[in-house]
Motif scaffolding. Structure first.
Motif, PDB file in Angstrom:
ATOM      1  N   GLU A 157      42.653  42.241  43.004  1.00 22.57           N
ATOM      2  CA  GLU A 157      41.728  41.332  42.315  1.00 22.57           C
ATOM      3  C   GLU A 157      41.813  41.523  40.800  1.00 22.57           C
ATOM      4  O   GLU A 157      41.751  40.560  40.038  1.00 22.57           O
ATOM      5  CB  GLU A 157      40.277  41.548  42.783  1.00 22.57           C
ATOM      6  CG  GLU A 157      40.021  41.313  44.276  1.00 22.57           C
ATOM      7  CD  GLU A 157      40.125  39.846  44.695  1.00 22.57           C
ATOM      8  OE1 GLU A 157      40.375  38.976  43.840  1.00 22.57           O
ATOM      9  OE2 GLU A 157      39.963  39.574  45.898  1.00 22.57           O
ATOM     10  N   THR A 158      41.952  42.786  40.378  1.00 23.03           N
ATOM     11  CA  THR A 158      42.072  43.045  38.938  1.00 23.03           C
ATOM     12  C   THR A 158      43.325  42.370  38.386  1.00 23.03           C
ATOM     13  O   THR A 158      43.300  41.742  37.320  1.00 23.03           O
ATOM     14  CB  THR A 158      42.155  44.577  38.678  1.00 23.03           C
ATOM     15  OG1 THR A 158      41.043  45.201  39.305  1.00 23.03           O
ATOM     16  CG2 THR A 158      42.136  44.891  37.190  1.00 23.03           C
ATOM     17  N   GLU A 159      44.419  42.482  39.135  1.00 20.15           N
ATOM     18  CA  GLU A 159      45.693  41.918  38.673  1.00 20.15           C
ATOM     19  C   GLU A 159      45.679  40.391  38.664  1.00 20.15           C
ATOM     20  O   GLU A 159      46.154  39.766  37.726  1.00 20.15           O
ATOM     21  CB  GLU A 159      46.849  42.390  39.564  1.00 20.15           C
ATOM     22  CG  GLU A 159      46.995  43.895  39.637  1.00 20.15           C
ATOM     23  CD  GLU A 159      47.945  44.465  38.589  1.00 20.15           C
ATOM     24  OE1 GLU A 159      48.581  43.687  37.858  1.00 20.15           O
ATOM     25  OE2 GLU A 159      48.045  45.695  38.528  1.00 20.15           O
ATOM     26  N   VAL A 160      45.150  39.783  39.735  1.00 20.69           N
ATOM     27  CA  VAL A 160      45.148  38.315  39.755  1.00 20.69           C
ATOM     28  C   VAL A 160      44.203  37.761  38.682  1.00 20.69           C
ATOM     29  O   VAL A 160      44.504  36.739  38.067  1.00 20.69           O
ATOM     30  CB  VAL A 160      44.830  37.691  41.149  1.00 20.69           C
ATOM     31  CG1 VAL A 160      45.929  37.950  42.146  1.00 20.69           C
ATOM     32  CG2 VAL A 160      43.488  38.112  41.684  1.00 20.69           C
ATOM     33  N   ALA A 161      43.080  38.458  38.450  1.00 13.94           N
ATOM     34  CA  ALA A 161      42.165  37.994  37.396  1.00 13.94           C
ATOM     35  C   ALA A 161      42.880  38.020  36.049  1.00 13.94           C
ATOM     36  O   ALA A 161      42.822  37.066  35.264  1.00 13.94           O
ATOM     37  CB  ALA A 161      40.908  38.871  37.358  1.00 13.94           C
ATOM     38  N   GLY A 162      43.579  39.107  35.767  1.00  7.72           N
ATOM     39  CA  GLY A 162      44.283  39.242  34.483  1.00  7.72           C
ATOM     40  C   GLY A 162      45.376  38.212  34.312  1.00  7.72           C
ATOM     41  O   GLY A 162      45.483  37.571  33.255  1.00  7.72           O
ATOM     42  N   ASP A 163      46.189  38.016  35.340  1.00  2.89           N
ATOM     43  CA  ASP A 163      47.298  37.055  35.225  1.00  2.89           C
ATOM     44  C   ASP A 163      46.809  35.603  35.177  1.00  2.89           C
ATOM     45  O   ASP A 163      47.437  34.754  34.551  1.00  2.89           O
ATOM     46  CB  ASP A 163      48.297  37.236  36.380  1.00  2.89           C
ATOM     47  CG  ASP A 163      49.149  38.498  36.190  1.00  2.89           C
ATOM     48  OD1 ASP A 163      49.286  38.949  35.036  1.00  2.89           O
ATOM     49  OD2 ASP A 163      49.665  39.025  37.184  1.00  2.89           O
ATOM     50  N   ALA A 164      45.686  35.322  35.836  1.00  5.20           N
ATOM     51  CA  ALA A 164      45.146  33.962  35.790  1.00  5.20           C
ATOM     52  C   ALA A 164      44.617  33.651  34.392  1.00  5.20           C
ATOM     53  O   ALA A 164      44.833  32.568  33.849  1.00  5.20           O
ATOM     54  CB  ALA A 164      44.028  33.780  36.825  1.00  5.20           C
ATOM     55  N   THR A 179      39.817  31.877  37.460  1.00 11.18           N
ATOM     56  CA  THR A 179      39.673  33.122  36.716  1.00 11.18           C
ATOM     57  C   THR A 179      38.270  33.717  36.902  1.00 11.18           C
ATOM     58  O   THR A 179      38.119  34.906  37.155  1.00 11.18           O
ATOM     59  CB  THR A 179      39.928  32.852  35.213  1.00 11.18           C
ATOM     60  OG1 THR A 179      41.215  32.259  35.085  1.00 11.18           O
ATOM     61  CG2 THR A 179      39.902  34.122  34.404  1.00 11.18           C
ATOM     62  N   LEU A 180      37.271  32.872  36.819  1.00  9.13           N
ATOM     63  CA  LEU A 180      35.892  33.338  36.996  1.00  9.13           C
ATOM     64  C   LEU A 180      35.716  33.990  38.366  1.00  9.13           C
ATOM     65  O   LEU A 180      35.157  35.083  38.478  1.00  9.13           O
ATOM     66  CB  LEU A 180      34.911  32.172  36.839  1.00  9.13           C
ATOM     67  CG  LEU A 180      33.446  32.463  37.204  1.00  9.13           C
ATOM     68  CD1 LEU A 180      32.811  33.426  36.216  1.00  9.13           C
ATOM     69  CD2 LEU A 180      32.629  31.177  37.263  1.00  9.13           C
ATOM     70  N   THR A 181      36.202  33.311  39.411  1.00  5.97           N
ATOM     71  CA  THR A 181      35.978  33.869  40.752  1.00  5.97           C
ATOM     72  C   THR A 181      36.754  35.174  40.942  1.00  5.97           C
ATOM     73  O   THR A 181      36.256  36.093  41.576  1.00  5.97           O
ATOM     74  CB  THR A 181      36.328  32.875  41.877  1.00  5.97           C
ATOM     75  OG1 THR A 181      37.572  32.252  41.590  1.00  5.97           O
ATOM     76  CG2 THR A 181      35.287  31.817  42.040  1.00  5.97           C
ATOM     77  N   GLU A 182      37.967  35.272  40.363  1.00  8.14           N
ATOM     78  CA  GLU A 182      38.717  36.531  40.513  1.00  8.14           C
ATOM     79  C   GLU A 182      37.984  37.685  39.817  1.00  8.14           C
ATOM     80  O   GLU A 182      37.983  38.807  40.307  1.00  8.14           O
ATOM     81  CB  GLU A 182      40.145  36.416  39.968  1.00  8.14           C
ATOM     82  CG  GLU A 182      41.034  35.383  40.645  1.00  8.14           C
ATOM     83  CD  GLU A 182      41.229  35.568  42.141  1.00  8.14           C
ATOM     84  OE1 GLU A 182      40.539  36.403  42.755  1.00  8.14           O
ATOM     85  OE2 GLU A 182      42.064  34.861  42.715  1.00  8.14           O
ATOM     86  N   HIS A 183      37.367  37.394  38.683  1.00 10.78           N
ATOM     87  CA  HIS A 183      36.581  38.450  38.028  1.00 10.78           C
ATOM     88  C   HIS A 183      35.363  38.821  38.874  1.00 10.78           C
ATOM     89  O   HIS A 183      34.979  39.990  38.926  1.00 10.78           O
ATOM     90  CB  HIS A 183      36.141  38.008  36.625  1.00 10.78           C
ATOM     91  CG  HIS A 183      37.249  38.141  35.609  1.00 10.78           C
ATOM     92  ND1 HIS A 183      37.780  39.356  35.269  1.00 10.78           N
ATOM     93  CD2 HIS A 183      37.930  37.224  34.887  1.00 10.78           C
ATOM     94  CE1 HIS A 183      38.741  39.174  34.359  1.00 10.78           C
ATOM     95  NE2 HIS A 183      38.853  37.886  34.114  1.00 10.78           N
ATOM     96  N   PHE A 192      32.582  42.664  42.401  1.00  8.99           N
ATOM     97  CA  PHE A 192      32.000  43.095  43.672  1.00  8.99           C
ATOM     98  C   PHE A 192      32.678  44.360  44.190  1.00  8.99           C
ATOM     99  O   PHE A 192      32.033  45.354  44.510  1.00  8.99           O
ATOM    100  CB  PHE A 192      32.063  41.998  44.747  1.00  8.99           C
ATOM    101  CG  PHE A 192      31.597  42.522  46.076  1.00  8.99           C
ATOM    102  CD1 PHE A 192      30.235  42.621  46.353  1.00  8.99           C
ATOM    103  CD2 PHE A 192      32.509  42.997  47.014  1.00  8.99           C
ATOM    104  CE1 PHE A 192      29.785  43.172  47.546  1.00  8.99           C
ATOM    105  CE2 PHE A 192      32.066  43.564  48.209  1.00  8.99           C
ATOM    106  CZ  PHE A 192      30.708  43.643  48.479  1.00  8.99           C
ATOM    107  N   ILE A 193      33.997  44.334  44.291  1.00  8.60           N
ATOM    108  CA  ILE A 193      34.707  45.433  44.964  1.00  8.60           C
ATOM    109  C   ILE A 193      34.602  46.731  44.160  1.00  8.60           C
ATOM    110  O   ILE A 193      34.399  47.805  44.723  1.00  8.60           O
ATOM    111  CB  ILE A 193      36.165  45.036  45.257  1.00  8.60           C
ATOM    112  CG1 ILE A 193      36.175  43.894  46.282  1.00  8.60           C
ATOM    113  CG2 ILE A 193      36.962  46.219  45.812  1.00  8.60           C
ATOM    114  CD1 ILE A 193      37.483  43.170  46.396  1.00  8.60           C
ATOM    115  N   ASP A 194      34.696  46.624  42.853  1.00  6.17           N
ATOM    116  CA  ASP A 194      34.603  47.829  42.028  1.00  6.17           C
ATOM    117  C   ASP A 194      33.234  48.496  42.182  1.00  6.17           C
ATOM    118  O   ASP A 194      33.130  49.700  42.439  1.00  6.17           O
ATOM    119  CB  ASP A 194      34.868  47.462  40.559  1.00  6.17           C
ATOM    120  CG  ASP A 194      34.879  48.681  39.660  1.00  6.17           C
ATOM    121  OD1 ASP A 194      35.378  49.741  40.095  1.00  6.17           O
ATOM    122  OD2 ASP A 194      34.393  48.588  38.525  1.00  6.17           O
ATOM    123  N   ILE A 195      32.170  47.706  42.051  1.00  3.59           N
ATOM    124  CA  ILE A 195      30.820  48.275  42.152  1.00  3.59           C
ATOM    125  C   ILE A 195      30.556  48.766  43.578  1.00  3.59           C
ATOM    126  O   ILE A 195      30.010  49.840  43.790  1.00  3.59           O
ATOM    127  CB  ILE A 195      29.754  47.245  41.693  1.00  3.59           C
ATOM    128  CG1 ILE A 195      29.973  46.908  40.205  1.00  3.59           C
ATOM    129  CG2 ILE A 195      28.334  47.777  41.928  1.00  3.59           C
ATOM    130  CD1 ILE A 195      29.123  45.767  39.672  1.00  3.59           C
TER     131      ILE A 195
END
Ligand SMILES: [Fe+2]
Ligand SMILES: [Fe+2]
Length: 349
Positions: free
Chosen positions: A73-80, A107-111, A116-119
């Motif tokens: 999720e971190t990677e797709v958010a960054g690349d998007a 981008t918003l949803t990937e962040h 969610f997953i990090d917390i």
């Protein structure tokens, strides 16, 4: 894409008849679930109790799977946010404005997924060390992700999307969209989410399961975007437009190149970790194969050879059968610890 009624108005810059406009609107309307509200409404308690009740090997398997999501999720958010947003402005694509609008929703949803997953992992599964202070955006992925082949898929995602953003060439865009939307979102994330949806057979994780229902719905829109984007490029290739020649070959070739790394991760959350949650490698592979067949052959009309895909998976399994995952994990952690001491004392300590 399923059609909903068109609004009775349009703009001068924004085409409300465009399918990407519709997809953007769906994102605005349906993609607004609020991570903090979910934490408030469901709470962490039940999930924490379930986590505490599991055996260590069961915890490992869940943590490995969620670590893949955390880094993914971190990677797709960054690349998007960077590369894909630039790609949407390419001259070779139709309806750039609507596609750029959709990319903001993606981008918003990937962040939000990362949020969610990090917390969640931090609050519920606290017995971990992800070396996050070494900066995951610079490739310090969770050790298990790096020790298995999954990190390679994300490495390729970064390279392919960066190249497409730079050249804005139809074949480069097709390769990037294939890796990102079909392989990472369409196969890996879907197979992973399918495994998570089966956790209740073992223990109850209401917060996790609720969130993954939202995450999967969001991913459905992202995959639709990817499939429609590839269809647009393929249609032009098939109509004989010279600039688009090589699109289909680029799509199929990207799949064959990604498959071995995708297979590694499937392997890691099944046999190699004793599969305490009984996720079953055969079921995982069958699901992956069906998804590949559905997207590549049925929807896009490509000619992916099943036996070849399965041969690539089989060859990769023969190669990694000998792996001792625990020692690979130790090596990765030792590497990160060295990096950490260099980061904190310049390597003096
Ligand atoms: Fe996501
Ligand atoms: Fe996504």
């Amino acid at each position: 894409m399923s059609k909903s009624p068109k609004p009775g108005y349009t703009g001068q810059r924004i085409d409300t008849e465009d399918e990407w406009y519709e997809l953007y609107q769906k994102g605005v309307e349906l993609g607004t679930w609020n991570v903090e509200k979910l934490f408030e409404e469901i709470g962490f308690e039940r999930d924490r109790e379930s986590w505490q009740s599991l055996e260590p090997r069961e915890r490992d398997q869940i943590r490995y799977l969620l670590s893949g999501f955390l880094d993914g999720e971190t990677e797709v958010a960054g690349d998007a946010a960077t590369n894909l947003s630039r790609v949407m402005g390419a001259d070779c694509l139709e309806g750039n404005t609507q596609k750029e609008m959709f990319m903001t929703m993606l981008t918003l949803t990937e962040h939000k997924h990362t949020q969610f997953i990090d917390i969640y992992m931090n609050e519920v599964m606290c017995d971990r060390d992800n070396y996050t202070e070494l900066d995951p955006r610079e490739g310090t992925r969770v050790p298990i992700v790096q020790a298995t082949g999954l990190g390679e898929v994300f490495e390729r995602q970064g390279l392919l999307t960066a190249k497409a953003a730079q050249t804005r060439d139809p074949v480069d865009i097709a390769r990037a969209a294939t890796n990102y939307h079909l392989n990472v979102e369409g196969v890996l994330a879907r197979v992973g989410a399918g495994a998570i949806s089966r956790f209740p057979e073992r223990a109850d994780f209401p917060l996790l399961n609720y969130a993954f229902k939202f995450i999967s719905t969001d991913e459905g829109r992202h995959i639709t975007h990817g499939v429609e984007l590839l269809k647009e490029l393929l249609d032009k290739e098939r109509a004989g437009e010279p600039k688009f020649q090589g699109v289909e070959e680029g799509i199929v070739d990207t799949l064959y190149k990604d498959v071995p790394y995708m297979a590694d991760f499937g392997y890691m959350f099944t046999d190699a970790v004793d599969d305490p949650l009984e996720l079953d490698i055969d079921q995982v592979l069958l699901r992956g194969s069906n998804l590949i067949d559905g997207m590549y052959n049925e929807t896009l009309g490509c000619d992916v050879d099943y036996r070849r895909v399965m041969d690539v998976v089989g060859d990769r399994y023969d190669e990694i059968w000998e792996w001792d995952i625990d020692s690979r994990l130790d090596d990765q952690q030792a590497h990160y610890r060295r990096k950490r001491s260099i980061a904190t004392d310049g390597g003096e300590g």
